[in-house]
Design a protein around this motif. Structure first.
Motif, PDB file in Angstrom:
ATOM      1  N   SER A 181       0.839  -1.103   0.132  1.00 19.13           N
ATOM      2  CA  SER A 181       0.030   0.114   0.139  1.00 19.13           C
ATOM      3  C   SER A 181       0.865   1.288  -0.043  1.00 19.13           C
ATOM      4  O   SER A 181       1.770   1.226   0.457  1.00 19.13           O
ATOM      5  CB  SER A 181      -0.809   0.049   1.210  1.00 19.13           C
ATOM      6  N   THR A 241      -0.438   4.049   1.280  1.00 21.66           N
ATOM      7  CA  THR A 241      -0.916   4.993   2.479  1.00 21.66           C
ATOM      8  C   THR A 241      -1.021   4.370   3.728  1.00 21.66           C
ATOM      9  O   THR A 241      -1.355   5.319   4.788  1.00 21.66           O
ATOM     10  CB  THR A 241      -2.281   5.541   1.770  1.00 21.66           C
ATOM     11  N   ALA A 242      -0.888   3.279   3.735  1.00 23.23           N
ATOM     12  CA  ALA A 242      -1.013   2.361   5.067  1.00 23.23           C
ATOM     13  C   ALA A 242      -0.432   3.052   6.269  1.00 23.23           C
ATOM     14  O   ALA A 242      -1.099   3.515   7.284  1.00 23.23           O
ATOM     15  CB  ALA A 242      -0.718   0.905   5.032  1.00 23.23           C
ATOM     16  N   GLN A 277      -9.699  -1.315   5.233  1.00 25.26           N
ATOM     17  CA  GLN A 277      -9.837  -0.543   4.240  1.00 25.26           C
ATOM     18  C   GLN A 277      -8.368  -0.152   3.846  1.00 25.26           C
ATOM     19  O   GLN A 277      -7.775  -0.183   2.600  1.00 25.26           O
ATOM     20  CB  GLN A 277     -10.384   0.959   4.486  1.00 25.26           C
ATOM     21  N   TYR A 278      -7.402  -0.079   4.772  1.00 28.84           N
ATOM     22  CA  TYR A 278      -5.913   0.362   4.271  1.00 28.84           C
ATOM     23  C   TYR A 278      -4.874  -0.643   4.542  1.00 28.84           C
ATOM     24  O   TYR A 278      -3.818  -0.698   3.956  1.00 28.84           O
ATOM     25  CB  TYR A 278      -5.420   1.687   5.336  1.00 28.84           C
TER      26      TYR A 278
END
Length: 806
Positions: A77, A79-80, A105-106
């Motif tokens: 990811s 953005t995690a 979500q992440y």
């Protein structure tokens, strides 16, 4: 003189035949295989086959250990790590539902992940069958009779025999370890009686043609939308008598006295660097075949020598009588399940487990996967991949215990490989140093969480794998190995160190966010979830890995400052806790189980494979572990039953361990599988087939007979020997003990009679002996004597010294 020679030859042949029928080393069938779970597996760690032995249309499943679709991808990811502080804030405030929503979500991978376990045509990929070798016999209108098919575990020879039209036909198959090929020999009792065609088949991504009188199959697997790994397979026939002809894609054998089919395969997967391609597979395969011995007999002799060197390192025998040798293996399983005795079935299962590891794991290759290397599918269950929340680890529990240490080399090199991409994943999700691998991984360096955070975000997979590196050192005392792999262990420890936070209730250091593999909890307010802080297994793995790194740094004389820091942190980790129901808490709080009979019992990691909990050092926690097992029950999938065998063995309860072994040996129908157990060919039924149950139960049998635990390992002889008549008398050789020792045991009427200890490295040996037993060196000098059997005795050993207990 000639008559005497013939008589001797007949006697030897009869002796070999009888020996191969021994019930502790022989799988036997009275029919051809109708499903792959009835076929006989052969393998050499690189290629393998499932031998069905059909007299009409024989379809032999073929495999190559590196044949994987998919390829290298960036699944981390972007953005995690930015969301991590918010997730932790929710957890610290007890808002687990909100934390889990953000995690889902992440804290998942980019893209399709494992394809929800069906990743053959997405970048993650799947382990795949190479295809089939088909042997189609002529004159099949005549019925066959007097059928017999066997796998001899002592010689790694699969055989099938039948009669048709007054002629007896025989098929013999081996997978050569030194030759890296498979040879299948066909003979008949009448000259010129062999008439069949040979072909190679693959359903997709392959082309087959004849080339220089050989069958050649080439192809390229998908890498998602892009071309991926290339592969090649070659079949060559050598005949005595008769005629051999080649069409566009078939070899025809007509009127031969003998025919030997030689098969090999290769891919351009590069084990040394998975991001690069290796040599052209067609050239690799052709080179292997060109080096093949001139005859089947020569190949088999070389194979037998290489195989026996491994298989004979450990032998397990029970002295109780076996049932009649007229029973097939499926019949033996059915009888055993119905309560009829078969003392030779546990030794057969132990020997078969070691046979499977020899066949599916070799230095220079990839580790054994979820199915070892025997898969008939193009889309294997769960992609046939490396699940590292227990399954890959379970595959190798038996290696140091049963004399097969060297076969774990692919695992060690694979762990080191994961540390590279795992360092990128650690930064992407946790802004942490070191490296991490989650639940699922593959030969392409996938270390991201899976596509679902509830199961795919377990973050201790890489750290758990590092236990195998430390355990190898504990068993061998090989400091050169430790020096090579210490940076890998250190990186995994630095990651865990970097993600610890202080929970508010007690001020303990805990991992966050995390979960307990594939299980859920119910909070007092009714919230059901999986995302949590500091689940018990995380804390146990932290303590084990931190302790291993502390000790390793001392041994290697490095990282003194970090060692002191890690030692301080280790003492602040959340401890094991006993809940109000008397069981061991799975989570930081004493929450209700989401599934009270869940197959994973991850919070007993401290009992096995870690040795933090033992009945003699931590009796209260051992009692909590026992209560946990009682609550979870004795049912489960195949691998889960295998883990429970190890748990009960560690608790010293041999009868309970044997009861679980009997459950694991419950017959499972290949066509309509239901519940954990064993397929007709002894493959473990999850279901479907997962080889970790075979390997885990083999390790469990070893744990019943020998254990060695503690920072200063104490060797315990027969710690969990069942009290049942089948197990009353027996012997085992070649068991590994921590500290660098190899142990052999004999017992009678449930009590130890004699034992031997080989000290590989020398040094002190700590041994718990029955009262009245003594340790004697090679010159007959008494080195130690047990007076009460309750306290270990200690004696000094020399490198390669051999010591007797009597």
């Amino acid at each position: 003189m000639r008559n005497h020679v013939l008589l001797l030859t007949c006697l030897l042949t009869a002796g070999i035949s009888a020996y191969s029928q021994r019930p502790d080393v022989t799988l036997r069938f009275k029919q051809p295989a109708q499903a792959y779970q009835e076929a006989l597996p052969i393998g050499n760690g690189h290629i393998g086959a499932l031998i069905g032995g059909h007299p009409n249309d024989d379809r032999i499943t073929l495999n190559e250990i590196t044949l994987w679709s998919g390829g290298v991808q960036d699944a981390d990811s972007d953005t995690a790590w930015r969301i991590l502080p918010r997730i932790r804030e929710h957890l610290l405030a007890g808002r687990n539902k909100e934390a889990q929503r953000l995690l889902q979500q992440y804290f998942v991978c980019k893209g399709q992940g494992s394809g929800h376990g069906s990743g053959a045509n997405v970048p993650y990929g799947a382990y795949q069958t190479l295809g089939e070798l088909r042997v189609q016999w002529r004159d099949t209108l005549q019925p066959w009779r007097a059928y017999d098919r066997r796998l001899d575990l002592e010689s790694a020879l699969a055989q099938a025999q039948w009669e048709r039209g007054g002629v007896t036909y025989k098929q013999e198959a081996i997978a050569s370890i030194p030759g890296r090929l498979i040879a299948i020999r066909y003979t008949a009792s009448r000259k010129g009686a062999l008439h069949f065609s040979v072909s190679l088949h693959r359903r997709e991504h392959a082309q087959v043609r004849t080339d220089k009188g050989r069958l050649l199959m080439t192809g390229q697997l998908p890498n998602g939308p892009q071309p991926g790994l290339r592969f090649a397979a070659i079949v060559q026939a050598r005949t005595t008598g008769g005629r051999q002809t080649a069409t566009d894609s078939t070899l025809r054998i007509e009127g031969a006295d003998e025919c030997v089919l030689y098969f090999t395969a290769a891919t351009d997967y590069n084990v040394a660097d998975y991001t690069q391609r290796g040599p052209a597979p067609t050239q690799q395969a052709a080179s292997i075949l060109s080096a093949a011995p001139p005859s089947f007999s020569a190949l088999r002799a070389a194979q037998r020598a290489a195989y026996s060197r491994l298989f004979d390192k450990s032998r397990f025998r029970l002295n109780a009588a076996a049932p009649s040798d007229t029973f097939s293996t499926p019949e033996r399983l059915a009888r055993y399940h119905s309560g009829q005795p078969d003392a030779q079935l546990p030794p057969l299962y132990y020997n078969f487990g070691r046979y499977l590891l020899i066949g599916s794991s070799r230095p220079g290759g990839l580790p054994a996967n979820l199915q070892g290397l025997w898969a008939p599918e193009y889309q294997t269950p769960w992609n046939g991949d490396y699940h590292i929340n227990i399954n890959l680890q379970m595959n190798y529990w038996l290696a140091p215990l049963t004399g097969l240490d060297e076969l774990a080399d692919p695992l060690y090199r694979y762990i080191a490989m994961l540390s590279g991409p795992g360092a990128k994943t650690a930064k992407a999700y946790y802004a942490a140093p070191g490296w991490v691998a989650h639940v699922i991984t593959n030969p392409w360096g996938f270390t991201s969480p899976g596509e679902g955070a509830d199961w795919g975000s377990t973050l201790t997979g890489g750290a758990w794998l590092c236990e195998h590196l430390w355990e190898h050192f504990r068993f061998t005392r090989d400091t050169a190995f430790l020096r090579e792999y210490y940076p890998v262990m250190k990186g995994a420890a630095q990651f865990l160190q970097g993600i610890l936070i202080r929970e508010p209730s007690h001020g303990w250091l805990v991992t966050a966010p995390s979960n307990s593999p594939e299980h859920s909890y119910i909070m007092p307010d009714g919230t059901r979830g999986s995302t949590a802080m500091g689940p018990a297994m995380d804390m146990q793995i932290c303590r084990e890995l931190f302790g291993a790194c502390i000790e390793a740094s001392r041994i290697l004389g490095m990282d003194e400052a970090w060692r002191k820091e890690l030692d301080s942190i280790r003492g602040q980790l959340a401890p094991n806790q006993t809940g109000k129901a008397g069981d061991l808490n799975e989570w930081l709080h004493d929450w209700q189980d989401g599934e009270p009979r869940h197959r994973h019992i991850s919070h007993l990691y401290a009992l096995h494979p870690y040795d933090e909990i033992t009945p003699w050092q931590t009796p209260a926690l051992a009692a909590a572990a026992r209560e946990t097992l009682r609550q979870r029950g004795d049912d489960g999938t195949g691998w889960s039953l295998a883990w429970k065998i190890n748990f009960w063995a560690r608790l010293g309860e041999g009868d309970r361990a044997e009861a679980l072994l009997k459950k694991l040996l419950r017959p499972v129908d290949p066509v309509k599988p239901k519940g954990g157990g064993t397929y007709p060919n002894l493959f473990c039924a999850h279901p479907p087939f997962q080889i970790d149950g075979n390997f885990g139960a083999t390790a469990g049998i070893a744990e019943m007979l020998l254990q060695s635990h503690g920072e200063t390992p104490v060797i315990r002889l027969l710690p969990a020997l069942p009290s049942t008549p089948d197990w009353a008398s027996g012997s085992i050789t070649g068991l590994g003990a921590r500290g660098g020792f190899t142990v052999g045991l004999q017992w009678r009427n449930g009590a130890l009679t004699t034992a031997s200890i080989h000290a590989r490295k020398g040094g002190p040996c700590h041994l718990l002996l029955p009262a009245g037993k003594q340790v004697v060196d090679a010159k007959g000098k008494v080195l130690a004597r047990s007076s009460d059997g309750n306290a270990p005795v200690t004696f000094d050993t020399t490198p390669n010294g051999v010591y007797s207990i009597r």
